[in-house]
Design a protein around this motif. Structure first.
Motif, short mmCIF file in Angstrom:
data_model
loop_
_atom_site.label_atom_id
_atom_site.label_comp_id
_atom_site.label_asym_id
_atom_site.label_seq_id
_atom_site.Cartn_x
_atom_site.Cartn_y
_atom_site.Cartn_z
N SER A 87 3.61 -6.26 -15.89
CA SER A 87 2.50 -5.31 -15.92
C SER A 87 1.21 -5.95 -15.43
N VAL A 88 0.99 -7.20 -15.79
CA VAL A 88 -0.21 -7.89 -15.33
C VAL A 88 -0.15 -8.10 -13.82
N LEU A 89 1.01 -8.47 -13.28
CA LEU A 89 1.13 -8.65 -11.84
C LEU A 89 0.88 -7.33 -11.11
N LEU A 90 1.30 -6.21 -11.68
CA LEU A 90 1.05 -4.93 -11.04
C LEU A 90 -0.45 -4.63 -10.99
N GLY A 91 -1.17 -4.92 -12.08
CA GLY A 91 -2.62 -4.75 -12.06
C GLY A 91 -3.28 -5.64 -11.04
N CYS A 92 -2.83 -6.89 -10.92
CA CYS A 92 -3.34 -7.80 -9.90
C CYS A 92 -3.08 -7.26 -8.50
N THR A 93 -1.91 -6.68 -8.30
CA THR A 93 -1.55 -6.13 -6.99
C THR A 93 -2.52 -5.02 -6.60
N GLU A 94 -2.81 -4.12 -7.53
CA GLU A 94 -3.78 -3.07 -7.23
C GLU A 94 -5.14 -3.65 -6.89
N ALA A 95 -5.59 -4.61 -7.69
CA ALA A 95 -6.92 -5.17 -7.47
C ALA A 95 -7.01 -5.93 -6.15
N LEU A 96 -5.98 -6.71 -5.84
CA LEU A 96 -6.00 -7.46 -4.58
C LEU A 96 -5.89 -6.53 -3.37
N SER A 97 -5.16 -5.43 -3.51
CA SER A 97 -5.07 -4.49 -2.40
C SER A 97 -6.42 -3.86 -2.11
N VAL A 125 10.27 -3.98 -9.84
CA VAL A 125 9.21 -3.11 -9.35
C VAL A 125 7.93 -3.90 -9.11
N ALA A 126 7.55 -4.75 -10.06
CA ALA A 126 6.31 -5.51 -9.91
C ALA A 126 6.40 -6.49 -8.75
N LEU A 127 7.51 -7.19 -8.62
CA LEU A 127 7.66 -8.15 -7.51
C LEU A 127 7.68 -7.44 -6.17
N ARG A 128 8.33 -6.27 -6.10
CA ARG A 128 8.38 -5.54 -4.83
C ARG A 128 6.99 -5.04 -4.44
N ALA A 129 6.25 -4.52 -5.41
CA ALA A 129 4.90 -4.05 -5.13
C ALA A 129 4.02 -5.20 -4.64
N TRP A 130 4.13 -6.33 -5.29
CA TRP A 130 3.37 -7.53 -4.88
C TRP A 130 3.74 -7.94 -3.46
N ALA A 131 5.02 -7.97 -3.18
CA ALA A 131 5.47 -8.37 -1.84
C ALA A 131 4.99 -7.39 -0.78
N ASP A 132 5.03 -6.09 -1.09
CA ASP A 132 4.60 -5.09 -0.12
C ASP A 132 3.12 -5.24 0.23
N VAL A 133 2.31 -5.57 -0.77
CA VAL A 133 0.86 -5.68 -0.54
C VAL A 133 0.49 -7.01 0.11
N THR A 134 1.15 -8.09 -0.31
CA THR A 134 0.73 -9.43 0.12
C THR A 134 1.59 -10.02 1.23
N ALA A 170 -5.38 -4.81 -17.52
CA ALA A 170 -4.88 -4.90 -16.15
C ALA A 170 -4.82 -3.53 -15.49
N GLY A 171 -4.39 -2.52 -16.22
CA GLY A 171 -4.32 -1.18 -15.65
C GLY A 171 -5.68 -0.57 -15.42
N VAL A 172 -6.61 -0.80 -16.36
CA VAL A 172 -7.97 -0.28 -16.19
C VAL A 172 -8.63 -0.95 -14.99
N ALA A 173 -8.53 -2.27 -14.91
CA ALA A 173 -9.19 -3.01 -13.84
C ALA A 173 -8.58 -2.70 -12.47
N GLY A 174 -7.27 -2.48 -12.41
CA GLY A 174 -6.65 -2.12 -11.15
C GLY A 174 -7.19 -0.82 -10.60
N TRP A 175 -7.36 0.17 -11.49
CA TRP A 175 -7.95 1.45 -11.07
C TRP A 175 -9.40 1.29 -10.64
N LEU A 176 -10.19 0.55 -11.41
CA LEU A 176 -11.60 0.35 -11.06
C LEU A 176 -11.74 -0.33 -9.70
N ALA A 177 -10.86 -1.29 -9.42
CA ALA A 177 -10.92 -1.97 -8.12
C ALA A 177 -10.61 -1.00 -6.99
N ARG A 178 -9.58 -0.18 -7.16
CA ARG A 178 -9.22 0.78 -6.11
C ARG A 178 -10.28 1.85 -5.92
#
Length: 405
Positions: A45-55, A96-105, A384-392
């Protein structure tokens, strides 16, 4: 990224970093004092939030947190440490988290690890005996596993497992006067329907439609359409808005409707939006607009009474609503939806908790003493979920990392 929200995002991931625990391979995050690696509260879940923020262009603490979470999940994948089968509780969520990370990065190692985990999940599903008492839902059951498998269906073995699960779910649908539905547990003892996305009809139908789209199974899309029509028939219309009942039959100690991703229009809208692309029809657009009107009518994020709107997170609270508004803005270009999401963000930012390590948020349980719950780092109920949304929100031209979440 604006200075205010960008600073909050960075400080949120600094706080997440401060509560990480060392684990084999990298970092993990604890639930009830025990390290957890799942997609609801843990490492995935934390990696998914990071993925949103980095994207969305975030950096700093985000990259450090992401590195620790990514390395931990790679370790799990390479060592075959299978955990629970549910999407948000275990092994499928790691994929799911690893695939999302790979797709973005473009991280090839993460992409390969995601495929390895998905293949292991598919093999377990192919070997599993059919159990009529199994969970059907997105959080713990077969619909969630389908969402983890569907993007790897180019692999024939994964596609075989997806077909098995999808056909099984279609066969378990309950025929009701208003349409098709699924109970979370298909047993006589489980009397309630939860029609929303997390534990019932909307989520199961979404997963079947995605598999139907991917594999060219129009029959599965037809099942999803019948279920969606049932949801449209069930919706309440307070002031022209819409929300499915929280429970059927209702319980006197529970609210009639909910407005979050889990049980309300925030989640169910995802099914109507998907069907609008697969089998276009004016009723899906009307359903989307009715969901949005239901959210307007709800007056969130106002706390109208104790227990009404005590959550800021992605699953049950404000961040989940803000995310779906952002997704609809990306799909339609409607500036009013972006402005609405920003108003919700202003409220969430105002409710942040400042600590020496950074910022975080606390949800509220009005019946508890004290009512403020401990802050959480994860995606569905935490920072992580809140911050991912705020970043996007500050790069609204970027699409969602996972359109169903």
């Amino acid at each position: 990224m604006s200075a205010v929200s960008g600073d909050v995002v960075g400080q949120a991931f600094a706080w997440i970093e401060s509560v990480a625990v060392a684990a084999d391979g990298g970092l993990s995050w604890a639930e009830d004092g025990k390290p957890s690696d799942d997609l609801y509260v843990g490492t995935a879940s934390v990696l998914l939030g990071c993925t949103e923020a980095l994207s969305a262009g975030a950096c700093g603490a985000v990259t450090r947190v992401a590195a620790g979470a990514r390395d931990r999940l790679l370790h799990i994948a390479s060592n075959g440490a299978e955990i629970e089968d549910g999407l948000f509780e275990g092994w499928p969520g790691v994929a799911v988290a690893l695939r999302a990370w790979a797709d973005v990065t473009g991280d090839e190692a993460a992409g390969k690890a995601a495929a390895t985990v998905t293949a292991a999940v598919a093999e377990r599903m192919r070997r599993r005996d059919d159990d009529p008492a199994r969970c059907t839902d997105v959080i713990s059951g077969d619909a969630g596993v389908l969402l983890a498998l569907v993007d790897d269906c180019a692999d024939p073995a994964v596609a075989e497992a997806a077909v098995k699960l999808a056909d099984g779910l279609a066969g378990l649908a309950l025929e009701r006067p208003d349409g098709l539905h699924w109970q979370m547990m298909m047993t006589p003892e489980y009397e309630h329907l939860l029609p929303g996305f997390s534990h019932g009809t909307a989520g199961v139908a979404y997963a079947l439609a995605r598999v139907g789209e991917t594999l060219g199974r129009t029959d599965l899309i037809d099942v999803a359409v019948r279920a969606a029509d049932g949801l449209l028939a069930l919706g309440h219309q307070p002031g022209g808005g819409w929300a499915v009942p929280l429970l059927i039959p209702p319980k006197p100690d529970r609210p009639t409707v909910n407005f979050g991703w889990c049980h309300g229009p925030t989640g169910t809208l995802r099914l109507f939006a998907l069907l609008d692309t697969l089998v276009p029809d004016p009723r899906w657009g009307r359903g989307i607009e009715a969901c949005l009107q239901g959210l307007r009518d709800s007056r969130i994020p106002e706390r109208l009474y104790p227990g009404y709107w005590d959550n800021v997170a992605r699953c049950c609270g404000t961040a989940g609503v803000g995310q779906v508004l952002l997704n609809r803005h990306h799909a339609t270009g409607d500036p009013s939806l972006l402005a609405w999401s920003q108003r919700l963000a202003d409220d969430v930012i105002a409710r942040r908790l400042t600590t020496p390590a950074g910022v975080t948020w606390s949800n509220v349980e009005h019946t508890a003493t004290p009512p403020d719950l401990p802050p959480e780092p994860g995606f569905m109920q935490g920072s992580a979920g809140v911050a991912g949304w705020l970043a996007r929100l500050d790069t609204p031209g970027s699409g969602p990392v996972l359109p169903w979440l």
